[in-house]
Design a protein around this motif. Structure first.
Motif, PDB file in Angstrom:
ATOM      1  N   GLU A   5      39.125 -25.119 -40.241  1.00 31.56           N
ATOM      2  CA  GLU A   5      40.375 -24.327 -40.261  1.00 31.56           C
ATOM      3  C   GLU A   5      40.295 -23.312 -41.435  1.00 31.56           C
ATOM      4  N   ASP A   6      39.513 -23.799 -42.621  1.00 25.30           N
ATOM      5  CA  ASP A   6      39.615 -22.868 -43.969  1.00 25.30           C
ATOM      6  C   ASP A   6      38.597 -21.705 -43.401  1.00 25.30           C
ATOM      7  N   ALA A   7      37.510 -21.976 -42.608  1.00 24.11           N
ATOM      8  CA  ALA A   7      36.565 -20.689 -42.125  1.00 24.11           C
ATOM      9  C   ALA A   7      37.171 -19.996 -41.420  1.00 24.11           C
ATOM     10  N   ARG A   8      38.071 -20.373 -40.611  1.00 24.58           N
ATOM     11  CA  ARG A   8      38.961 -19.533 -39.572  1.00 24.58           C
ATOM     12  C   ARG A   8      39.801 -18.547 -40.324  1.00 24.58           C
ATOM     13  N   LEU A   9      40.240 -19.363 -41.480  1.00 22.23           N
ATOM     14  CA  LEU A   9      41.466 -18.619 -42.116  1.00 22.23           C
ATOM     15  C   LEU A   9      40.524 -17.430 -43.006  1.00 22.23           C
ATOM     16  N   VAL A  10      39.547 -17.792 -43.431  1.00 21.19           N
ATOM     17  CA  VAL A  10      38.588 -16.729 -44.257  1.00 21.19           C
ATOM     18  C   VAL A  10      38.259 -15.549 -43.436  1.00 21.19           C
ATOM     19  N   ASP A  11      37.750 -15.976 -42.030  1.00 18.76           N
ATOM     20  CA  ASP A  11      37.404 -15.004 -41.254  1.00 18.76           C
ATOM     21  C   ASP A  11      38.583 -14.097 -40.867  1.00 18.76           C
ATOM     22  N   LEU A  12      39.855 -14.524 -40.692  1.00 24.34           N
ATOM     23  CA  LEU A  12      40.925 -13.819 -40.386  1.00 24.34           C
ATOM     24  C   LEU A  12      41.468 -12.830 -41.372  1.00 24.34           C
ATOM     25  N   GLU A  13      41.138 -13.445 -42.573  1.00 26.96           N
ATOM     26  CA  GLU A  13      41.674 -12.587 -43.655  1.00 26.96           C
ATOM     27  C   GLU A  13      40.542 -11.407 -44.113  1.00 26.96           C
ATOM     28  N   ARG A  18      39.427  -5.683 -43.352  1.00 22.28           N
ATOM     29  CA  ARG A  18      38.706  -4.424 -42.743  1.00 22.28           C
ATOM     30  C   ARG A  18      39.655  -3.504 -41.797  1.00 22.28           C
ATOM     31  N   GLU A  19      40.564  -4.065 -41.372  1.00 19.74           N
ATOM     32  CA  GLU A  19      41.305  -3.301 -40.262  1.00 19.74           C
ATOM     33  C   GLU A  19      42.678  -2.556 -41.094  1.00 19.74           C
ATOM     34  N   ASP A  20      43.052  -3.215 -42.172  1.00 17.16           N
ATOM     35  CA  ASP A  20      44.034  -2.452 -42.769  1.00 17.16           C
ATOM     36  C   ASP A  20      44.108  -2.924 -44.148  1.00 17.16           C
ATOM     37  N   PRO A  21      43.375  -2.248 -44.981  1.00 18.61           N
ATOM     38  CA  PRO A  21      43.293  -2.773 -46.425  1.00 18.61           C
ATOM     39  C   PRO A  21      44.557  -2.749 -47.251  1.00 18.61           C
ATOM     40  N   ARG A  27      50.127  -7.703 -49.167  1.00 15.59           N
ATOM     41  CA  ARG A  27      50.222  -9.084 -49.165  1.00 15.59           C
ATOM     42  C   ARG A  27      49.769  -9.792 -50.046  1.00 15.59           C
ATOM     43  N   ARG A  28      48.614  -9.755 -50.686  1.00 15.15           N
ATOM     44  CA  ARG A  28      48.169 -10.455 -51.936  1.00 15.15           C
ATOM     45  C   ARG A  28      48.971 -10.292 -52.948  1.00 15.15           C
ATOM     46  N   SER A  29      49.670  -9.144 -53.267  1.00 13.33           N
ATOM     47  CA  SER A  29      50.366  -8.811 -54.413  1.00 13.33           C
ATOM     48  C   SER A  29      51.838  -9.441 -54.360  1.00 13.33           C
ATOM     49  N   GLY A  30      52.359  -9.966 -53.134  1.00 19.23           N
ATOM     50  CA  GLY A  30      53.381 -10.308 -53.023  1.00 19.23           C
ATOM     51  C   GLY A  30      54.367  -9.187 -52.594  1.00 19.23           C
ATOM     52  N   ARG A  31      53.944  -8.003 -52.505  1.00 19.96           N
ATOM     53  CA  ARG A  31      55.148  -6.868 -52.041  1.00 19.96           C
ATOM     54  C   ARG A  31      54.640  -6.350 -50.529  1.00 19.96           C
ATOM     55  N   ARG A  34      54.604  -2.518 -44.241  1.00 17.78           N
ATOM     56  CA  ARG A  34      54.504  -2.622 -43.119  1.00 17.78           C
ATOM     57  C   ARG A  34      53.074  -2.257 -42.550  1.00 17.78           C
ATOM     58  N   PRO A  35      52.528  -3.204 -41.371  1.00 16.37           N
ATOM     59  CA  PRO A  35      51.150  -3.057 -40.889  1.00 16.37           C
ATOM     60  C   PRO A  35      51.085  -1.608 -40.301  1.00 16.37           C
ATOM     61  N   ARG A  36      49.727  -1.022 -40.142  1.00 15.29           N
ATOM     62  CA  ARG A  36      49.487   0.410 -39.766  1.00 15.29           C
ATOM     63  C   ARG A  36      50.026   0.824 -38.703  1.00 15.29           C
ATOM     64  N   GLN A  37      50.292   0.074 -37.501  1.00  9.02           N
ATOM     65  CA  GLN A  37      50.754   0.251 -36.325  1.00  9.02           C
ATOM     66  C   GLN A  37      52.204   0.490 -36.398  1.00  9.02           C
ATOM     67  N   TYR A  38      53.017   0.121 -37.468  1.00  9.34           N
ATOM     68  CA  TYR A  38      54.550   0.459 -37.492  1.00  9.34           C
ATOM     69  C   TYR A  38      54.756   1.685 -38.449  1.00  9.34           C
ATOM     70  N   ARG A  39      53.736   2.151 -39.221  1.00  8.93           N
ATOM     71  CA  ARG A  39      53.817   3.532 -39.838  1.00  8.93           C
ATOM     72  C   ARG A  39      53.788   4.656 -39.070  1.00  8.93           C
ATOM     73  N   ARG A  40      55.020   5.297 -39.113  1.00  8.45           N
ATOM     74  CA  ARG A  40      55.302   6.438 -38.317  1.00  8.45           C
ATOM     75  C   ARG A  40      55.537   7.744 -39.145  1.00  8.45           C
ATOM     76  N   THR A  41      55.357   8.018 -40.265  1.00  6.00           N
ATOM     77  CA  THR A  41      55.754   8.976 -41.232  1.00  6.00           C
ATOM     78  C   THR A  41      55.129  10.350 -40.800  1.00  6.00           C
ATOM     79  N   GLY A  42      53.808  10.254 -40.471  1.00  2.00           N
ATOM     80  CA  GLY A  42      53.069  11.234 -39.943  1.00  2.00           C
ATOM     81  C   GLY A  42      53.581  11.997 -38.687  1.00  2.00           C
ATOM     82  N   ALA A  43      53.950  10.973 -38.034  1.00  6.37           N
ATOM     83  CA  ALA A  43      54.399  11.204 -36.578  1.00  6.37           C
ATOM     84  C   ALA A  43      55.812  12.020 -36.827  1.00  6.37           C
TER      85      ALA A  43
END
Length: 95
Positions: A5-13, A18-21, A27-31, A34-43
């Motif tokens: 399970e630890d290896a799976r979590l590391v792979d997921l992280e 890579r997908e959304d730095p 998420r790591r900083s605690g703040r 929204r994920p990239r697919q929900y950001r609509r400012t440019g649109a």
């Protein structure tokens, strides 16, 4: 051999990093952000610009501005409301 399970979590992280730095950093900083697919400012900015170009084209009776405004509005509207199935199944269920 089953993967631990630890290896799976590391792979997921790593994949999330890579997908959304920006999301992973927030998420790591605690703040959470929204994920990239929900950001609509440019649109929304594109939609406002398209409406401004369309309005000025109508006011000036310029067909090229009207056409450009319609294209911008259509493109921005598509970006502001994308296909829900592309967002990871948040829309209607697929059969």
């Amino acid at each position: 051999m089953p993967q631990s399970e630890d290896a799976r979590l590391v792979d997921l992280e790593a994949r999330l990093e890579r997908e959304d730095p920006g999301f992973a950093r927030a998420r790591r900083s605690g703040r959470p952000a929204r994920p990239r697919q929900y950001r609509r400012t440019g649109a929304w900015w594109g939609l406002a610009l398209g409406l401004a170009v369309l309005g000025s084209g109508i006011a000036l009776a310029q067909g090229l501005l009207i056409a450009a405004g319609l294209v911008l509005v259509g493109t921005a509207a598509q970006l502001a409301d994308p296909d829900p199935s592309r967002l990871g199944g948040l829309g209607p269920s697929r059969r």
